[in-house]
Design a protein around this motif. Structure first.
Motif, PDB file in Angstrom:
ATOM      1  N   SER A 282      30.707  -5.567  25.140  1.00 57.48           N
ATOM      2  CA  SER A 282      29.371  -6.065  26.214  1.00 57.48           C
ATOM      3  C   SER A 282      29.242  -7.388  25.201  1.00 57.48           C
ATOM      4  N   LEU A 283      29.757  -8.469  26.157  1.00 54.37           N
ATOM      5  CA  LEU A 283      30.077  -9.709  26.285  1.00 54.37           C
ATOM      6  C   LEU A 283      28.845 -10.710  25.980  1.00 54.37           C
ATOM      7  N   ASP A 284      28.217 -11.700  25.329  1.00 52.83           N
ATOM      8  CA  ASP A 284      27.562 -12.683  25.430  1.00 52.83           C
ATOM      9  C   ASP A 284      28.218 -13.598  26.044  1.00 52.83           C
ATOM     10  N   ILE A 285      27.848 -14.919  27.147  1.00 51.92           N
ATOM     11  CA  ILE A 285      28.596 -15.570  27.417  1.00 51.92           C
ATOM     12  C   ILE A 285      27.345 -16.369  27.467  1.00 51.92           C
ATOM     13  N   THR A 286      26.859 -17.129  26.728  1.00 51.49           N
ATOM     14  CA  THR A 286      25.783 -18.005  26.829  1.00 51.49           C
ATOM     15  C   THR A 286      26.530 -18.867  25.961  1.00 51.49           C
ATOM     16  N   LYS A 287      27.944 -19.243  25.378  1.00 47.14           N
ATOM     17  CA  LYS A 287      28.685 -20.035  24.830  1.00 47.14           C
ATOM     18  C   LYS A 287      29.192 -21.154  25.525  1.00 47.14           C
ATOM     19  N   ILE A 288      29.907 -20.215  27.087  1.00 45.11           N
ATOM     20  CA  ILE A 288      30.561 -20.791  27.438  1.00 45.11           C
ATOM     21  C   ILE A 288      30.036 -20.996  29.061  1.00 45.11           C
ATOM     22  N   SER A 289      28.440 -21.011  29.299  1.00 47.00           N
ATOM     23  CA  SER A 289      27.776 -20.588  30.122  1.00 47.00           C
ATOM     24  C   SER A 289      27.035 -22.404  30.125  1.00 47.00           C
ATOM     25  N   GLU A 290      26.661 -22.403  28.166  1.00 47.25           N
ATOM     26  CA  GLU A 290      25.765 -23.749  28.347  1.00 47.25           C
ATOM     27  C   GLU A 290      26.749 -25.012  28.044  1.00 47.25           C
ATOM     28  N   GLU A 291      27.946 -24.016  27.245  1.00 48.57           N
ATOM     29  CA  GLU A 291      29.461 -25.682  27.116  1.00 48.57           C
ATOM     30  C   GLU A 291      29.157 -26.483  28.772  1.00 48.57           C
ATOM     31  N   LEU A 292      30.490 -25.050  29.095  1.00 48.41           N
ATOM     32  CA  LEU A 292      31.255 -24.700  30.440  1.00 48.41           C
ATOM     33  C   LEU A 292      30.743 -25.153  31.168  1.00 48.41           C
ATOM     34  N   GLY A 293      29.570 -24.754  31.516  1.00 49.31           N
ATOM     35  CA  GLY A 293      28.501 -24.594  33.020  1.00 49.31           C
ATOM     36  C   GLY A 293      29.259 -23.156  33.617  1.00 49.31           C
ATOM     37  N   TYR A 294      30.152 -22.320  33.369  1.00 48.72           N
ATOM     38  CA  TYR A 294      30.363 -21.222  33.551  1.00 48.72           C
ATOM     39  C   TYR A 294      29.453 -19.866  33.705  1.00 48.72           C
ATOM     40  N   ALA A 295      29.706 -19.844  35.089  1.00 49.35           N
ATOM     41  CA  ALA A 295      28.952 -18.244  35.739  1.00 49.35           C
ATOM     42  C   ALA A 295      29.809 -18.034  36.047  1.00 49.35           C
ATOM     43  N   PRO A 296      29.650 -16.044  36.035  1.00 49.42           N
ATOM     44  CA  PRO A 296      30.525 -15.580  36.916  1.00 49.42           C
ATOM     45  C   PRO A 296      29.719 -15.917  39.241  1.00 49.42           C
ATOM     46  N   SER A 297      31.449 -15.914  40.239  1.00 50.01           N
ATOM     47  CA  SER A 297      30.052 -16.423  41.030  1.00 50.01           C
ATOM     48  C   SER A 297      30.441 -14.933  41.837  1.00 50.01           C
ATOM     49  N   ILE A 298      31.799 -13.880  41.316  1.00 42.59           N
ATOM     50  CA  ILE A 298      31.110 -12.614  42.769  1.00 42.59           C
ATOM     51  C   ILE A 298      30.876 -11.472  41.777  1.00 42.59           C
ATOM     52  N   PRO A 299      30.182 -10.951  42.849  1.00 40.15           N
ATOM     53  CA  PRO A 299      29.068  -9.543  43.051  1.00 40.15           C
ATOM     54  C   PRO A 299      30.222  -8.781  43.043  1.00 40.15           C
ATOM     55  N   PHE A 300      30.051  -7.974  41.853  1.00 37.90           N
ATOM     56  CA  PHE A 300      30.923  -6.719  41.532  1.00 37.90           C
ATOM     57  C   PHE A 300      30.671  -5.304  43.320  1.00 37.90           C
ATOM     58  N   ALA A 301      29.963  -5.579  43.822  1.00 36.77           N
ATOM     59  CA  ALA A 301      30.325  -5.044  44.407  1.00 36.77           C
ATOM     60  C   ALA A 301      31.190  -5.763  45.897  1.00 36.77           C
ATOM     61  N   ARG A 302      31.216  -6.662  46.414  1.00 42.47           N
ATOM     62  CA  ARG A 302      31.810  -7.311  47.211  1.00 42.47           C
ATOM     63  C   ARG A 302      33.035  -7.386  46.420  1.00 42.47           C
ATOM     64  N   GLY A 303      33.085  -7.971  45.108  1.00 36.78           N
ATOM     65  CA  GLY A 303      34.678  -7.729  44.569  1.00 36.78           C
ATOM     66  C   GLY A 303      35.525  -6.232  45.067  1.00 36.78           C
ATOM     67  N   LEU A 304      34.879  -5.190  44.328  1.00 38.69           N
ATOM     68  CA  LEU A 304      35.057  -4.435  44.710  1.00 38.69           C
ATOM     69  C   LEU A 304      35.726  -3.603  46.203  1.00 38.69           C
ATOM     70  N   ALA A 305      34.592  -3.582  46.694  1.00 37.01           N
ATOM     71  CA  ALA A 305      35.304  -3.559  48.631  1.00 37.01           C
ATOM     72  C   ALA A 305      36.551  -4.267  48.571  1.00 37.01           C
ATOM     73  N   ASP A 306      36.705  -5.727  48.309  1.00 40.93           N
ATOM     74  CA  ASP A 306      37.416  -6.705  48.552  1.00 40.93           C
ATOM     75  C   ASP A 306      39.098  -6.223  48.063  1.00 40.93           C
ATOM     76  N   THR A 307      39.074  -5.480  46.946  1.00 41.96           N
ATOM     77  CA  THR A 307      39.716  -5.621  46.669  1.00 41.96           C
ATOM     78  C   THR A 307      40.219  -3.920  46.915  1.00 41.96           C
ATOM     79  N   VAL A 308      39.488  -2.758  47.259  1.00 36.91           N
ATOM     80  CA  VAL A 308      40.090  -1.715  47.857  1.00 36.91           C
ATOM     81  C   VAL A 308      40.911  -2.017  49.009  1.00 36.91           C
ATOM     82  N   GLN A 309      40.634  -2.971  49.838  1.00 33.44           N
ATOM     83  CA  GLN A 309      40.945  -3.497  51.087  1.00 33.44           C
ATOM     84  C   GLN A 309      42.469  -3.936  50.518  1.00 33.44           C
ATOM     85  N   TRP A 310      42.253  -4.847  49.817  1.00 34.20           N
ATOM     86  CA  TRP A 310      43.593  -5.442  49.655  1.00 34.20           C
ATOM     87  C   TRP A 310      44.797  -3.964  48.980  1.00 34.20           C
ATOM     88  N   TYR A 311      44.325  -3.592  48.609  1.00 34.59           N
ATOM     89  CA  TYR A 311      44.909  -1.944  48.341  1.00 34.59           C
ATOM     90  C   TYR A 311      45.321  -0.991  49.566  1.00 34.59           C
TER      91      TYR A 311
END
Length: 330
Positions: A282-311
């Motif tokens: 489990s990673l704490d991403i506070t540092k990269i979020s606050e310093e560099l403006g990072y935030a994950p943008s792809i919800p897991f459900a959508r990302g997994l569905a797209d990945t399954v379809q790609w395969y």
């Protein structure tokens, strides 16, 4: 900026290069990209086909342990993004030597050249596995390293080397540590493409132990966004955690994949747990979020569905690779 990308024909490295050359990172100061890749079993030049005609891209097949080649390439570039690594835990348990050679000595070869030629930035891509296992809470970047597999130990060694080159030689080093990646073009020995390809072929899937090991899942695109932010804006000598924010047990993940492919639990075969199997990441991403403006943008459900379809849609890509992996492990 002229960028040298090691391991750029692999899963994560090729996604980074494809996205970079297609304008997916803005702003970007990169004007030319050289990919250095040995094209071992998990490297695949076809991963770069979508951008192969881009005049800014140069491909070099070679080993990061080749001192003369590395020196020549580093001298002509302004920055390095270092993806190249042996990365499969089970393979490291069976034989640790290739992991030490590539991950430690290869990184040292690159760092020596970067210090010699005063490269502008050296971004070293690492993993959350260097922290070991955590029962509760999440790792921050200053957490002590406690790797449990030969793979993780070799990556921890390379992390420490990179940071030592910053402190000793003043090299502009940034280290990123990511959680478990998934997405298209992932080599089919990793859990998600392994399960998807097996289920598509009507086969079974192996589940380690009680299936209770917890991982944080990160779409490869979000990972690459974090890497590019660290390259362009990260502070020298710093470590940045890049996580996806979706923790689940391996059993829960298996259930998601079974549902996505219309399969039942009768297709799951329990297997003896992996030696030294880390229970939870489990990673704490506070540092990269606050310093560099990072935030994950792809919800897991959508990302997994797209990945399954790609395969589903790209059997011609993964079937030969799966067969090659089986032959090599036989």
């Amino acid at each position: 900026m002229r960028l040298l990308v090691t391991g750029g024909a692999g899963f994560i490295g090729s996604h980074y290069v494809r996205t970079l050359l297609s304008g997916g990172f803005q702003p970007s100061s990169v004007s030319a990209v050289t990919v250095l890749d040995k094209l071992t079993y998990s490297g695949n030049r076809a991963n770069l086909d979508p951008v192969a005609a881009d005049p800014r891209l140069t491909f070099v097949q070679g080993d990061i342990c080749d001192t003369a080649l590395v020196d020549e390439l580093v001298a002509g570039h302004d920055a390095v993004v270092h993806f190249a690594a042996e990365s499969h835990v089970d393979r490291s348990i069976a034989s640790a030597a290739p992991f030490v050679v590539t991950n430690v000595l290869g990184t040292q070869t690159l760092l020596d050249a970067a210090a010699r030629h005063r490269i502008g930035r050296f971004l070293h891509v690492s993993t959350d596995e260097v922290y070991g296992s955590i029962e509760t809470g999440s790792w921050t970047e200053d957490w002590p390293l406690a790797p449990n597999s030969p793979y993780a130990a070799s990556k921890a060694g390379s992390d420490l080397l990179a940071l030592a080159f910053h402190r000793t030689h003043g090299l502009d080093v940034v280290v990123t540590r990511c959680s478990n990646n998934y997405g298209p073009y992932q080599f089919p020995e990793k859990v998600i493409p392994l399960f998807v390809s097996n289920l598509l072929d009507g086969g079974t899937v192996p589940l380690y132990g009680d299936g209770g090991n917890v991982r944080d899942w990160l779409h490869v695109h979000d990972h690459c966004v974090g890497i590019h932010l660290a390259l362009e804006k990260g502070r020298a000598g710093q470590v940045y955690n890049i996580g996806g924010g979706t923790e689940m047990t391996n059993k829960e993940l298996t259930g998601e994949l079974l549902a996505a492919l219309g399969a039942g639990w009768d297709r799951v075969v329990p297997v003896t747990d992996r030696k030294g199997h880390d229970r939870r990441y489990s990673l704490d991403i506070t540092k990269i979020s606050e310093e560099l403006g990072y935030a994950p943008s792809i919800p897991f459900a959508r990302g997994l569905a797209d990945t399954v379809q790609w395969y589903r849609d790209n059997r011609a890509w993964w079937e030969p690779l799966r067969e090659r992996a089986r032959l090599e492990s036989a």
